[in-house]
Structures are given as C-alpha cells and as structure tokens.
Design a protein around this motif. Sequence first.
Motif, short mmCIF file in Angstrom:
data_model
loop_
_atom_site.label_atom_id
_atom_site.label_comp_id
_atom_site.label_asym_id
_atom_site.label_seq_id
_atom_site.Cartn_x
_atom_site.Cartn_y
_atom_site.Cartn_z
N LYS A 1 36.06 39.75 41.20
CA LYS A 1 35.05 38.50 40.75
C LYS A 1 35.38 38.34 39.13
CE LYS A 1 30.41 36.88 40.10
NZ LYS A 1 29.15 37.27 40.55
N GLU B 1 35.21 50.79 46.48
CA GLU B 1 34.79 49.33 47.03
C GLU B 1 34.22 48.63 45.88
OE1 GLU B 1 32.34 50.00 50.43
OE2 GLU B 1 34.08 50.92 51.38
N HIS C 1 36.61 47.43 43.34
CA HIS C 1 37.53 46.52 43.74
C HIS C 1 36.67 44.99 43.73
CE1 HIS C 1 40.81 44.35 46.14
NE2 HIS C 1 39.73 44.06 46.67
N GLN C 2 35.44 45.16 43.95
CA GLN C 2 34.53 43.66 44.29
C GLN C 2 34.51 43.17 42.82
OE1 GLN C 2 31.05 44.95 46.16
NE2 GLN C 2 32.30 45.10 48.07
N TYR C 3 34.37 43.93 41.85
CA TYR C 3 33.81 43.84 40.52
C TYR C 3 35.06 43.02 39.84
CZ TYR C 3 32.27 43.96 35.70
OH TYR C 3 31.91 43.78 34.47
N LYS D 1 25.77 47.15 41.01
CA LYS D 1 25.10 45.95 41.95
C LYS D 1 24.50 44.84 41.19
CE LYS D 1 24.90 49.07 45.74
NZ LYS D 1 24.15 50.10 46.43
N GLN E 1 27.01 42.42 39.18
CA GLN E 1 27.87 41.88 40.12
C GLN E 1 27.39 40.45 40.11
OE1 GLN E 1 30.65 42.97 41.36
NE2 GLN E 1 31.11 41.28 42.63
#
Length: 173
Positions: free
Chosen positions: A119, A111, A114-116, A141, A144
């Motif tokens: 962005k 997760e 993927h989020q990183y 975190k 990000q």
Amino acid sequence: MKLPTDLAKNSSKDFIETFENVYEHSPWIVEQSLELVLANNEYNGLEVFHQLLCEIMLQADSDLQDNLILSHPMLAGKKAQNNELTDFSTTEQKSAGLNDCNDSEIKLFEELNHQYFIKFNFPFIMAVKEKNKSEILLSFKIRQENTVSQERLNALSEINKIAWLRIKEIYGL
C-alpha cells in the motif's frame, strides 16, 4: 560519555562515530549537525541536540527522507530472523519481544509487513522499544487505514522517536 558539543570539540571523528547510527544507515544527518554543534554549547543538552537532528532530517529534501525511510527493516522480518539488523534495531526489536515470535506470529508479521509495503511502498516504521507485540500489531492495523502522505509523516515522526531512544541508549538513560 561526553555530551555532544564536548565530544565534537574533542574529536569530530568520535562525534560522528558515536551518533552516525542514531538515524538508520543515514550518517548524513549527524554529519550536517557537526558545524552547528561545534558552534553552540546549547547542544550539550540532549533534548536540544535531538531537536537539531530532527530539524535537519525534516528539512532535508524528499529523496533523502525517502532513502532514510526505506533503510528501516521490516519488523520481525527476514533481516531480524537472519540476524542482519543493526545493533540498535536488534536491541529495539528484542525489547518488544519480536525476537521471540512463534511461527504463527512470524507469519502474521510477514503478512502485515507485505500488505503495508504494497500500500505505502515503504516499510512500517514504529519506535518499538517501549511497546509490546499487541501494541505493534494494533498499530499496523490502525495505520493501514491512513493515506500515503499521512503514513509518510508518521514514518518520519517515528524515526525521530527512534533517534531519541537511541540517544538515550548511548548515554545510558
């Protein structure tokens, strides 16, 4: 193991083969250093040699830098799970305990990766060899929250840290 200048003077081929994976899938950095290393004994000093490699990478055009950044694997990602990492990356991720993730930790890393990537459009890069899972997760975190340009600079800085750790590994330091 011979020091960089001595190794290069003995065999350019051995020099390239020894250091070609210090920068993930990017032997061009070491190849560009060869002429300078051959010409100057100061590059027998590992810190000076590393600094030369750092400068070559940081002075490269942005396309080469972007390709270098994109060549890095996701932390605890599919390549790690499928044993498809380079030897250096395998050792580094293992030293941080990323090879011992349970199912929920793997899901969390997937997760965060993927989020990183969504962005920043490149993988999260961190010199994990001297870190643990908690430190890595906290860095995910915190980073990000950065801008794309800040994270690109962080990625290049971390890549140079990784290179130093790999040089030290080559010499058993």
